[in-house]
Scaffold this active site. Sequence first.
Site: not given
Length: 329
Positions: A16, A61, A63, A215, A242, A246, A288
């Site tokens: 990432r 974000s 994070q 998520d 991610k 995804r 996930r």
Amino acid sequence: QPFKAVLTGDESLRSRPMGRVTRPLSDMGAKFCSVEVEDRLPLEVDGGPLRPIDYALPVASAQVKSAILLAGVSGHVPVRLSEPGRSRDHTERMLSALGAVVDSHAESERWCVELKNVPERLRPLDLDVPGDLSSAAFVLVLALLGGARGELTVRGVGINPTRTGVLSVLVRMGAHLLVEPDSDQGGEPVGSITAAPTDLCATTIGADDVIAAIDEIPILAVAAARAQGTTRITGAGELRVKETDRLRALAQNLRAVGVRVEEFEDGLEVEGTDQPLTGDVDSVGDHRIAMAFGVLGGVAGNDIRVRGADVVDVSFPGFWERLAAWTAR
């Protein structure tokens, strides 16, 4: 802190991009050096004094926001940041519970967060960590799709309003959900959520929904695959960076089991079906993705096998055993 350290992670984390975190921290005075690949973990961090920052996040974000706030706390410097939408606020709530002064408010078309008068020490706190709504979402959608034996109730789960976007989307799809608030833990609201089998209908999931349910898009895509009509997801380009891409993983795996999907740069269009879904899917190392297709495979009439299934232990140890118990007939 006045020492050097090397920060690394598992394979998914090492893939990432780190620039969106290191850029604002570098503006605060932090020093980073790539050890192997530019803009990827592992990174060497050279600790030292930090300076205040006023930073505009290009993408909402939690994070990145949390990294800047925590840097402000550890460096004892004020921080002001803004983002194009309100992301999850767990860090703000925790810091406030620990005695820090954090102010959050809307300003023009952005959401602003300010860390002021940073205390020399944070006060101690006792709490029971609430259950994770992202993990609970898999259980809830399983019940909504009729994969469990009737209703399922998840207790002790966090129902922070910046995290309940998945519930709002499911309600728009017609979901039978009952949310019962209980108590607060460290500023986090906690409660129980009950889901009952529902004939879901398609909806549109836009950028604001994605911020509030970033998520949960994999399990929402699975719900869309069994809903009546075509669900369109947009504004979800962040999902391409991610644990894996995804959007691509969802599109490829849904097609592999017989669902019609169109993939866009920032989203998907999923055509719901009530036909049996069968085939092999690949978790691509993403917990996930694995759990989303585990849920879809748990619906009566479907026969789906997940490669790389053990990756779920990252966030939900025992998921497969519980899924087998919930879907036993």
